[in-house]
Write an enzyme that holds these catalytic residues in place. Structure first.
Site, PDB file in Angstrom:
ATOM      1  N   LYS A  48       0.854  -1.188   0.000  1.00  0.00           N
ATOM      2  CA  LYS A  48       0.000   0.000   0.000  1.00  0.00           C
ATOM      3  C   LYS A  48       0.883   1.228   0.000  1.00  0.00           C
ATOM      4  CE  LYS A  48      -4.549   0.913   0.521  1.00  0.00           C
ATOM      5  NZ  LYS A  48      -5.705   0.032   0.291  1.00  0.00           N
TER       6      LYS A  48
HETATM    7  N1  GLU Z   1      -7.492   0.181  -2.895  1.00  0.00           N
HETATM    8  C1  GLU Z   1      -8.254  -1.005  -3.148  1.00  0.00           C
HETATM    9  C2  GLU Z   1      -8.258  -1.885  -1.911  1.00  0.00           C
HETATM   10  O1  GLU Z   1      -8.114  -1.421  -0.805  1.00  0.00           O
HETATM   11  C3  GLU Z   1      -7.824  -1.722  -4.421  1.00  0.00           C
HETATM   12  C4  GLU Z   1      -6.382  -2.123  -4.473  1.00  0.00           C
HETATM   13  C5  GLU Z   1      -5.969  -2.703  -5.822  1.00  0.00           C
HETATM   14  O2  GLU Z   1      -6.787  -2.766  -6.740  1.00  0.00           O
HETATM   15  O3  GLU Z   1      -4.797  -3.069  -5.922  1.00  0.00           O
HETATM   16  O4  GLU Z   1      -8.494  -3.064  -1.999  1.00  0.00           O
END
Ligand code: GLU
Length: 424
Positions: free
Chosen positions: A114
């Protein structure tokens, strides 16, 4: 045997503190793999970067950015990038760890990562937003890539920001690397169905949970916190299924209407800077009153730590669908369980987004694109298979859906960890 991490100071309700307790709860169900579980309690790699830009008025501003790769045992890092003034390293660590669990829960060949920038994007011009995005991408360029770590949208980031990230990475590496980020615009290697995928997954898992509870969606009252890409799409799908949205809270405030808010009018109004409270078809109430609104289903689709012990005690919902990541603190989880409120946890409930991100990434590599029906059929199948397996695990051990999701996911992660072994 292992020392505590020195660079975070978690509390029982902070994101990383919440995550650590969730891992502790799954330990009794890991058998011999528990030997490897400490790996889940620390990120593999965490990068802190300075993001300096020249503002429109000529001043130089510095922002703090992060990219955390929590675990890559099962595949490259995967997870969004968040732009928010409250972003911290601790928060991004927790969000990266929840990605590890989430990708394993739906069995995608990814680890968890992240990113985030501690910035209020609403205070930036479009040009400044582009500069922040591009400089951040250059700084984290040393650890991201189509086969190493693939960012995506999250809170306050979107397809345009992914296009700038893809372009910056591509210019720095000398090609056109569409597979370095997902959630891109359609004509830049994006996928049909990606924008709505997270909300759709919340609906699909929620509909199944309601069916198992014997809760009829027709006439069901739903309260939604967070009305962005996740909350508003889930709300629309539930309304199509006959439910009514009795309360919506966004960053501008809370509106309620016990007869049901008219989404056809509310959704476009909520996209303007004036936000949901400027909608005339409901009553504006103080934010804390959101948690008192009589409802059958509660959808937290904003930020972490929203369902506190006090709010868990008073909600009238029978079902909580975690569209957000980490919205329920562990003490509140226990209170909800005691009160017989079923929680479909974030790590399965909102996994639709990363699932279609995976489809996008596969389509980019094969340079062959699927139609929207194919995307949605595959998405629904993956979500339902994962949910059914998790439900069986919960029934077998008499544990919550959250701990069952961790049991299924952590077994996959730690099996991979064990089979790979420690090297060097
Ligand atoms: N931000 C989204 C999540 O928390 C999607 C992450 C992604 O598609 O890699 O799952």
């Amino acid at each position: 045997m292992s020392e505590k991490l020195s660079f975070v100071n978690p509390t029982p309700t902070s994101p990383w503190g919440t995550y650590l307790q969730q891992v502790d709860r799954v330990m009794p169900y890991l058998g011999d793999l528990a030997k490897w579980a400490e790996t889940l309690k620390r990120p593999k790699r965490a990068l802190i970067v300075d993001v300096p830009i020249e503002m429109d008025d000529g001043r130089i501003a510095h922002y703090e950015g992060y990219r955390v790769q929590h675990n890559m045992s099962r595949g490259p890092g995967k997870g969004g990038v968040r732009f928010h003034p409250d972003v911290t390293l601790e928060e991004v660590m927790a969000l990266s760890a929840w990605m590890t669990v989430k990708t394993a829960a739906v069995n995608l060949p990814y680890g968890g990562a992240k990113g985030g920038i501690r910035v209020d994007p609403k205070k930036l011009s479009l040009k400044e937003l582009e500069k922040v995005t591009r400089r951040y991408t250059s700084e984290i360029g040393i650890i991201i890539g189509p086969h190493t770590d693939i960012p995506a949208p999250d809170v306050n980031t979107n397809g345009q920001i992914m296009a700038w990230m893809m372009d910056t990475y591509s210019m720095n590496t000398g090609g056109t690397a569409t597979g370095v980020v997902t959630g891109k615009p359609l004509h830049l290697g994006g996928s049909l169905g990606r924008v709505k995928a997270t909300g759709r997954g919340v609906f699909v898992t929620g509909r199944e949970a309601a069916r198992r509870l014997g809760l009829d969606l027709r006439g069901a009252r739903i309260a939604v916190q967070g009305f962005g890409n996740v909350g508003s799409v889930a709300a629309e799908l539930f309304v199509e299924a006959g439910a009514k949205i009795v309360a919506v809270q966004d960053h501008t405030g809370t509106i309620v209407n016990e007869k049901g808010l008219d989404l056809a009018e509310l959704v476009p109004v909520s996209r303007t800077p004036a936000g949901a409270v400027s909608f005339k078809g409901g009553d504006v109430v103080p934010n804390e009153a959101f948690w008192d609104v009589a409802c059958d289903i509660l959808i937290p689709a904003a930020l972490e730590g929203q369902i506190t012990a006090a709010r868990a005690k008073k909600t009238t919902a029978k079902l909580v669908l975690e569209g957000a990541n980490g919205p329920t603190v562990p003490e509140a989880d226990d209170i909800l369980a005691e009160r017989g409120v079923l929680v479909v946890p974030d790590v399965i409930c909102n996994a639709g987004g990363v699932t279609v991100s995976y489809f996008e990434w596969v389509q980019d590599f094969s340079s062959f694109f699927w139609d929207e029906d194919e995307i949605n059929v595959r998405l629904d199948r993956i979500m339902m298979n994962a949910l059914n397996q998790i439900w069986d695990t919960a029934d077998k051990h008499k544990i919550s859906l959250r701990t069952a999701t961790y049991a299924v996911a952590c077994e996959r992660i730690l099996m991979a960890r064990q089979e790979r072994g420690l090297y060097p």
